[in-house]
Design a protein around this motif. Sequence first.
Motif, PDB file in Angstrom:
ATOM      1  N   GLY A  36      40.041 -11.015 -16.632  1.00  0.00           N
ATOM      2  CA  GLY A  36      39.475 -10.420 -15.430  1.00  0.00           C
ATOM      3  C   GLY A  36      40.495  -9.582 -14.673  1.00  0.00           C
ATOM      4  N   GLN A  37      41.716 -10.067 -14.578  1.00  0.00           N
ATOM      5  CA  GLN A  37      42.758  -9.315 -13.877  1.00  0.00           C
ATOM      6  C   GLN A  37      43.107  -8.025 -14.633  1.00  0.00           C
ATOM      7  N   THR A  38      43.119  -8.116 -15.980  1.00  0.00           N
ATOM      8  CA  THR A  38      43.411  -6.918 -16.782  1.00  0.00           C
ATOM      9  C   THR A  38      42.346  -5.851 -16.581  1.00  0.00           C
ATOM     10  N   PHE A  39      41.071  -6.234 -16.651  1.00  0.00           N
ATOM     11  CA  PHE A  39      39.974  -5.277 -16.437  1.00  0.00           C
ATOM     12  C   PHE A  39      40.017  -4.687 -15.025  1.00  0.00           C
ATOM     13  N   ARG A  40      40.326  -5.568 -14.019  1.00  0.00           N
ATOM     14  CA  ARG A  40      40.372  -5.087 -12.630  1.00  0.00           C
ATOM     15  C   ARG A  40      41.439  -4.022 -12.459  1.00  0.00           C
ATOM     16  N   ASP A  41      42.601  -4.220 -13.053  1.00  0.00           N
ATOM     17  CA  ASP A  41      43.685  -3.250 -12.917  1.00  0.00           C
ATOM     18  C   ASP A  41      43.357  -1.931 -13.636  1.00  0.00           C
ATOM     19  N   ALA A  42      42.494  -1.982 -14.665  1.00  0.00           N
ATOM     20  CA  ALA A  42      42.092  -0.774 -15.407  1.00  0.00           C
ATOM     21  C   ALA A  42      40.868  -0.115 -14.786  1.00  0.00           C
ATOM     22  N   GLN A  43      40.437  -0.536 -13.624  1.00  0.00           N
ATOM     23  CA  GLN A  43      39.267  -0.003 -12.925  1.00  0.00           C
ATOM     24  C   GLN A  43      37.968  -0.228 -13.698  1.00  0.00           C
ATOM     25  N   LYS A  44      37.988  -1.216 -14.586  1.00  0.00           N
ATOM     26  CA  LYS A  44      36.762  -1.625 -15.275  1.00  0.00           C
ATOM     27  C   LYS A  44      36.183  -2.799 -14.504  1.00  0.00           C
ATOM     28  N   LEU A  45      35.598  -2.494 -13.366  1.00  0.00           N
ATOM     29  CA  LEU A  45      35.206  -3.545 -12.433  1.00  0.00           C
ATOM     30  C   LEU A  45      34.007  -4.350 -12.928  1.00  0.00           C
ATOM     31  N   SER A  74      36.320  -9.705  -4.101  1.00  0.00           N
ATOM     32  CA  SER A  74      36.952  -8.404  -3.904  1.00  0.00           C
ATOM     33  C   SER A  74      36.380  -7.361  -4.862  1.00  0.00           C
ATOM     34  N   VAL A  75      36.148  -7.747  -6.124  1.00  0.00           N
ATOM     35  CA  VAL A  75      35.607  -6.819  -7.115  1.00  0.00           C
ATOM     36  C   VAL A  75      34.181  -6.404  -6.748  1.00  0.00           C
ATOM     37  N   GLU A  76      33.374  -7.361  -6.317  1.00  0.00           N
ATOM     38  CA  GLU A  76      31.992  -7.034  -5.967  1.00  0.00           C
ATOM     39  C   GLU A  76      31.923  -6.080  -4.781  1.00  0.00           C
ATOM     40  N   LYS A  77      32.866  -6.154  -3.874  1.00  0.00           N
ATOM     41  CA  LYS A  77      32.888  -5.230  -2.748  1.00  0.00           C
ATOM     42  C   LYS A  77      33.345  -3.836  -3.183  1.00  0.00           C
ATOM     43  N   SER A  78      34.208  -3.761  -4.190  1.00  0.00           N
ATOM     44  CA  SER A  78      34.718  -2.462  -4.648  1.00  0.00           C
ATOM     45  C   SER A  78      33.822  -1.806  -5.685  1.00  0.00           C
ATOM     46  N   LEU A  79      32.952  -2.581  -6.321  1.00  0.00           N
ATOM     47  CA  LEU A  79      32.129  -2.050  -7.411  1.00  0.00           C
ATOM     48  C   LEU A  79      31.076  -1.093  -6.844  1.00  0.00           C
ATOM     49  N   PRO A  80      31.101   0.199  -7.241  1.00  0.00           N
ATOM     50  CA  PRO A  80      30.112   1.157  -6.733  1.00  0.00           C
ATOM     51  C   PRO A  80      28.782   1.037  -7.474  1.00  0.00           C
ATOM     52  N   THR A  81      27.747   1.568  -6.854  1.00  0.00           N
ATOM     53  CA  THR A  81      26.430   1.637  -7.486  1.00  0.00           C
ATOM     54  C   THR A  81      25.908   3.063  -7.369  1.00  0.00           C
ATOM     55  N   VAL A  82      25.090   3.455  -8.352  1.00  0.00           N
ATOM     56  CA  VAL A  82      24.499   4.796  -8.354  1.00  0.00           C
ATOM     57  C   VAL A  82      22.990   4.667  -8.490  1.00  0.00           C
ATOM     58  N   VAL A  83      22.291   5.650  -7.906  1.00  0.00           N
ATOM     59  CA  VAL A  83      20.838   5.755  -8.053  1.00  0.00           C
ATOM     60  C   VAL A  83      20.564   7.035  -8.841  1.00  0.00           C
ATOM     61  N   GLU A 142      34.861   4.612  -5.864  1.00  0.00           N
ATOM     62  CA  GLU A 142      34.990   3.161  -5.704  1.00  0.00           C
ATOM     63  C   GLU A 142      34.510   2.741  -4.308  1.00  0.00           C
ATOM     64  N   GLY A 143      33.718   1.664  -4.263  1.00  0.00           N
ATOM     65  CA  GLY A 143      33.221   1.107  -3.010  1.00  0.00           C
ATOM     66  C   GLY A 143      31.973   1.803  -2.489  1.00  0.00           C
ATOM     67  N   THR A 144      31.545   2.928  -3.095  1.00  0.00           N
ATOM     68  CA  THR A 144      30.361   3.650  -2.618  1.00  0.00           C
ATOM     69  C   THR A 144      29.103   2.986  -3.162  1.00  0.00           C
ATOM     70  N   GLN A 145      28.159   2.769  -2.289  1.00  0.00           N
ATOM     71  CA  GLN A 145      26.907   2.149  -2.688  1.00  0.00           C
ATOM     72  C   GLN A 145      25.789   3.201  -2.709  1.00  0.00           C
ATOM     73  N   ASN A 146      24.941   3.086  -3.731  1.00  0.00           N
ATOM     74  CA  ASN A 146      23.751   3.954  -3.886  1.00  0.00           C
ATOM     75  C   ASN A 146      24.113   5.437  -3.929  1.00  0.00           C
ATOM     76  N   GLN A 147      25.182   5.765  -4.662  1.00  0.00           N
ATOM     77  CA  GLN A 147      25.540   7.171  -4.834  1.00  0.00           C
ATOM     78  C   GLN A 147      24.473   7.842  -5.698  1.00  0.00           C
ATOM     79  N   SER A 148      24.011   9.019  -5.265  1.00  0.00           N
ATOM     80  CA  SER A 148      22.913   9.704  -5.956  1.00  0.00           C
ATOM     81  C   SER A 148      23.439  10.599  -7.077  1.00  0.00           C
ATOM     82  N   VAL A 149      22.807  10.484  -8.237  1.00  0.00           N
ATOM     83  CA  VAL A 149      23.076  11.353  -9.384  1.00  0.00           C
ATOM     84  C   VAL A 149      21.718  11.898  -9.841  1.00  0.00           C
TER      85      VAL A 149
END
Length: 291
Positions: A36-45, A74-83, A142-149
């Motif tokens: 988990g720490q390795t993935f977090r450092d590689a931005q693979k949240l 901490s990861v769940e707060k940084s994990l972005p989501t897209v719509v 990172e940290g952005t919620q509901n980013q539109s694509v």
Amino acid sequence: MKTALFLLLCAAATLLRSAPAMADDRAACLDASMKGQTFRDAQKLIEAREQFRVCAQARCPAVVQTDCASWLDSVEKSLPTVVITAKDGTGTPLFDVKVTVDGAPLTTSLDGRAVPMNPGAHKFHFELADGTSRDVEDVVTEGTQNQSVTAVLARPVAGPPPAPQPPPTPLPATPPPTSPAEGSSAWKTVGWVVGGVGAAGLVVGSIFGVVAMSDKSNAHCSDNLCDSGPLASAKSAAKVSDVGLIAGGVLFAGGGALVLFAPGSGHGQVGLTVAPLVGANDGGVVVGGHW
């Protein structure tokens, strides 16, 4: 006393059986914590979140469980989501759209739900069932919620039908070419006509010649004095005879030449006009034509 001893033996057996399982759980928790720490450092949240969920369970050692729970939050707060949405050329929303991200399948239909995604640059490929497609490149923050694509998938519009073409203008009919035999026959026909007119002229000239000789003989000349009436008639007949003989001879000779030496190729249509010319004191024939 025997009962207490029996219970003690059962507890010992249970502990002996569960010891390997506890050791396996401990190893799995530690492994999940490290990954988990390795993935977090590689931005693979997304991958880090899955590992921290494993090591944050109650079956893991207390120290590992506490750390993983903190990292998971901490990861769940940084994990972005897209719509992800799509529209056609008129702005109408599209739903039956297949979407891949960086070549990996993401969804086969769009429902407006937010999708978690690792931060960074991504390539979104949108495709309809008829093959219409569009690529969209975007950076997920990172940290952005509901980013539109959003992608606009404009289907090709059929152009207007071609205007009817006017019927082709028919070319004027061309007369069939005159064969050499037809041309030669036309010239020979002219020759026969001209020769016939010439023969008629010779006949007329001969007749008027005889008339002139007859009138002259009836003039009753004596001492170089003649009757004026018969003598004048004889002179007129003589002029007509001269014209007839000369014109008839020329026409007869020309007609014969045309018959004998008619050209071997056609020269179009041939026309001939013949008109008699008679005066008070003379006469003749007018011949005209075109070829």
